[in-house]
Design an enzyme around this catalytic site. Sequence first.
Site, PDB file in Angstrom:
ATOM      1  N   CYS A 176      -3.167  57.029  10.984  1.00  0.00           N
ATOM      2  CA  CYS A 176      -4.345  56.170  11.095  1.00  0.00           C
ATOM      3  C   CYS A 176      -5.458  56.618  10.141  1.00  0.00           C
ATOM      4  CB  CYS A 176      -4.890  56.234  12.509  1.00  0.00           C
ATOM      5  SG  CYS A 176      -3.651  55.947  13.757  1.00  0.00           S
TER       6      CYS A 176
ATOM      7  N   ARG B 125      -1.830  56.250   3.511  1.00  0.00           N
ATOM      8  CA  ARG B 125      -1.475  57.137   4.625  1.00  0.00           C
ATOM      9  C   ARG B 125      -0.447  56.509   5.547  1.00  0.00           C
ATOM     10  NH1 ARG B 125      -5.756  60.966   5.676  1.00  0.00           N
ATOM     11  NH2 ARG B 125      -5.268  60.902   7.882  1.00  0.00           N
TER      12      ARG B 125
ATOM     13  N   TRP C 218      -1.586  53.371  12.899  1.00  0.00           N
ATOM     14  CA  TRP C 218      -0.164  53.692  12.775  1.00  0.00           C
ATOM     15  C   TRP C 218       0.305  53.883  14.212  1.00  0.00           C
ATOM     16  CZ3 TRP C 218       3.250  58.016  13.312  1.00  0.00           C
ATOM     17  CH2 TRP C 218       4.401  57.962  12.522  1.00  0.00           C
TER      18      TRP C 218
ATOM     19  N   ASN D 267      -8.344  58.269  15.726  1.00  0.00           N
ATOM     20  CA  ASN D 267      -7.121  58.840  15.143  1.00  0.00           C
ATOM     21  C   ASN D 267      -6.635  59.940  16.078  1.00  0.00           C
ATOM     22  OD1 ASN D 267      -7.548  57.278  12.927  1.00  0.00           O
ATOM     23  ND2 ASN D 267      -7.869  58.979  11.486  1.00  0.00           N
ATOM     24  N   GLY D 268      -5.335  60.081  16.204  1.00  0.00           N
ATOM     25  CA  GLY D 268      -4.802  61.159  17.036  1.00  0.00           C
ATOM     26  C   GLY D 268      -4.116  60.595  18.282  1.00  0.00           C
TER      27      GLY D 268
ATOM     28  N   GLU E  98      15.215  68.786  -1.694  1.00  0.00           N
ATOM     29  CA  GLU E  98      14.058  67.950  -2.009  1.00  0.00           C
ATOM     30  C   GLU E  98      14.514  66.620  -2.628  1.00  0.00           C
ATOM     31  OE1 GLU E  98      11.169  67.660  -1.221  1.00  0.00           O
ATOM     32  OE2 GLU E  98      10.184  66.505  -2.784  1.00  0.00           O
TER      33      GLU E  98
ATOM     34  N   LYS F 271      13.708  62.952  -1.065  1.00  0.00           N
ATOM     35  CA  LYS F 271      13.061  61.874  -1.832  1.00  0.00           C
ATOM     36  C   LYS F 271      13.894  60.604  -1.767  1.00  0.00           C
ATOM     37  CE  LYS F 271       9.858  62.941  -2.232  1.00  0.00           C
ATOM     38  NZ  LYS F 271       9.396  64.244  -1.864  1.00  0.00           N
TER      39      LYS F 271
ATOM     40  N   GLU G  18      13.816  58.970   1.777  1.00  0.00           N
ATOM     41  CA  GLU G  18      12.557  58.398   2.275  1.00  0.00           C
ATOM     42  C   GLU G  18      12.129  57.153   1.519  1.00  0.00           C
ATOM     43  OE1 GLU G  18       8.978  60.856   2.379  1.00  0.00           O
ATOM     44  OE2 GLU G  18       9.652  61.957   0.635  1.00  0.00           O
TER      45      GLU G  18
ATOM     46  N   HIS H 236      33.534  73.946   3.421  1.00  0.00           N
ATOM     47  CA  HIS H 236      33.374  74.227   4.856  1.00  0.00           C
ATOM     48  C   HIS H 236      33.050  72.965   5.645  1.00  0.00           C
ATOM     49  CE1 HIS H 236      33.695  78.451   3.974  1.00  0.00           C
ATOM     50  NE2 HIS H 236      32.780  78.309   3.025  1.00  0.00           N
TER      51      HIS H 236
ATOM     52  N   LYS I  96       1.460  59.331   5.185  1.00  0.00           N
ATOM     53  CA  LYS I  96       1.206  60.349   4.169  1.00  0.00           C
ATOM     54  C   LYS I  96       0.837  61.695   4.811  1.00  0.00           C
ATOM     55  CE  LYS I  96       0.630  62.121   0.144  1.00  0.00           C
ATOM     56  NZ  LYS I  96       1.874  62.582  -0.500  1.00  0.00           N
TER      57      LYS I  96
END
Length: 610
Positions: free
Chosen positions: A2, A27, A75, A99-100, A483, A487, A490, A506, A605
């Site tokens: 948010c 965000r 959000w 927010n939160g 990484e 990427k 996502e 394995h 974000k």
Amino acid sequence: MCGIVGAVAQRDIAEILVEGLRRLEYRGYDSAGVAIVDAQNHCTRIRRLGKVQELADAVNAANVSGGTGIAHTRWATHGEPSETNAHPHASGDIAVVHNGIIENHEALRELLQSRGYVFESQTDTEVIAHLVEWELRQSESLVEALQKTAKQLEGAYGTVVLDRRDPSRLVVARSGSPIVIGFGVGENFLASDQLALLSVTRRFMYLEEGDVAEITRRSVTVFDGQGQPVEREIIESNAEHDAGDKGQYRHFMQKEIFEQPNALKQTMEGRVTHNSVIIDSIGTHAKEILSKVEHVQIIACGTSYNSGMAARYWFESLAGVSCDVEIASEFRYRNFVVRPNSLLITLSQSGETADTLAALRIAKEKGYMAAMTICNVSGSSLVRESDFAFMTRAGTEIGVASTKAFTTQLAAMLMLVAGLGRQKGNIDAEKEAEIVQAIHELPVQIESALAFDKAIEALAEDFADKNHTLFLGRGEYYPIAMEAALKLKEISYIHAEAYAAGELKHGPLALIDADMPVVVIAPNNDLLEKLKSNVEEVRARGGLLYVFADEKAGFEDSEGMKIIKMPHVHEITAPIFYTVPMQLLSYHVALIKGTDVDQPRNLAKAVTVE
Ligand code: M6R
């Protein structure tokens, strides 16, 4: 996550609020809203599901005027994304953005219902609106009502309250979610991120945990958690004003990938001479602390965790200091043992990641010799709560998929490793000079990696119709493969996994067939021959191989195997170099798939809630 924007001004602030929300779009959010009060105490509340542009259109159509207002991008956490659940939430004359997460919202909802309040939404936030409305009846001011409300809230919040009857002020509380106040001339602002306010001011004050503040056009009064008036520092921001513009680029992620040479120059500026690390630039007392360090504990999430995993190889092989790296959400709930003379390092782009922050707070109680953060946002919670901060200076990163934050974190850690190794006597002047010279070469190296953009764009076609991709690397290239997989998944929504190439037999070899592209990172290092055997294991099973190989590594195109020959770069900085083609690959695959590159579905974000 948010976003919050607020303003108390004489002029109409609708456009400022909406522009602020636009700057917070990166965000991640699903709905947006504003509440604005005019001089006649009339409050207009408009909320829309979807993009900020839809809210902007509605605000324009309604011709909203007024100088005091609050705005929010939501959000969803409690309750589906919908107009009813979008903020601001109202109770009588009170409007609230938040927010939160309010953890005790169910108990508070029952209490408020027993007092006769009717809930319109499924959100936890609505309890704040009703609680303030209730408390205001038995308080002398809105600040007092919010202070009393805050005492009843459990969880994390940054919340702003507006009273339609008194548009001369906004009140705001911070506990767990950042709030920054922006100072104007005859007008003041607030937001959850200074980026939202860069078009109106550069003078900022960050609230601290437990603070409640009252903001009018001409004053900002802050009270600490005990209700005592306190002074908080005002800082002048040097963040770029145009950070919210894509410029010539199609996406922020693309812009940020291409900004890496410059970002790396910023990271190293004033921190290295031509042959050594300026140890004092790492932080006050760094020299004294680093000489005593016997162990490094890194804590981070997501991409930042991957950079920690890569840097671990440097801490151990170059600086000769043992290093553990752990995901913050695991670390914070584990009974860990602190090794003697351990340096705690948190890694974070935003400096506000809830799990990393919680892990830092727990760790600080457990006897680490110092808590250092390597972070990209000055003034962020991690920076303020750590003993010292080593800023990555990558510039504002807006794309949800982290790119330049990752490479600058690696560069910062390489400088730290050189400094640490030198202080410990495990790196001599010659080795330090070699590392520093490799660091100096990075911007040019990264430019040469970016030159592969067109070739990688062509390659991306091969991936876009696949459901899975496997990334392989050995040594420090295993975290680079991790990484790369993060990427790709996502932003393209293709399932991707990274494996240490030696692990293939394995288990994952069972996955190999003609529908499974396998990307291999193949620098010319000590593990090359081992890696070549792993490549053969895939080839023998009909896998589709894409090998990003050092030009001197001896790979050639053959059936089922495409070789992307990369220029030879210094072995120490090669992990940073090989990150770039991986970023470009994900970007181009996502473009072909037509996904929302900068704001991938379900992601935010800065992950400021647990
Ligand atoms: O701001 P931080 O670096 O603490 O964020 C940690 C992760 O949330 C972040 O790296 C996330 O994994 C990114 N979306 C990855 O691209």
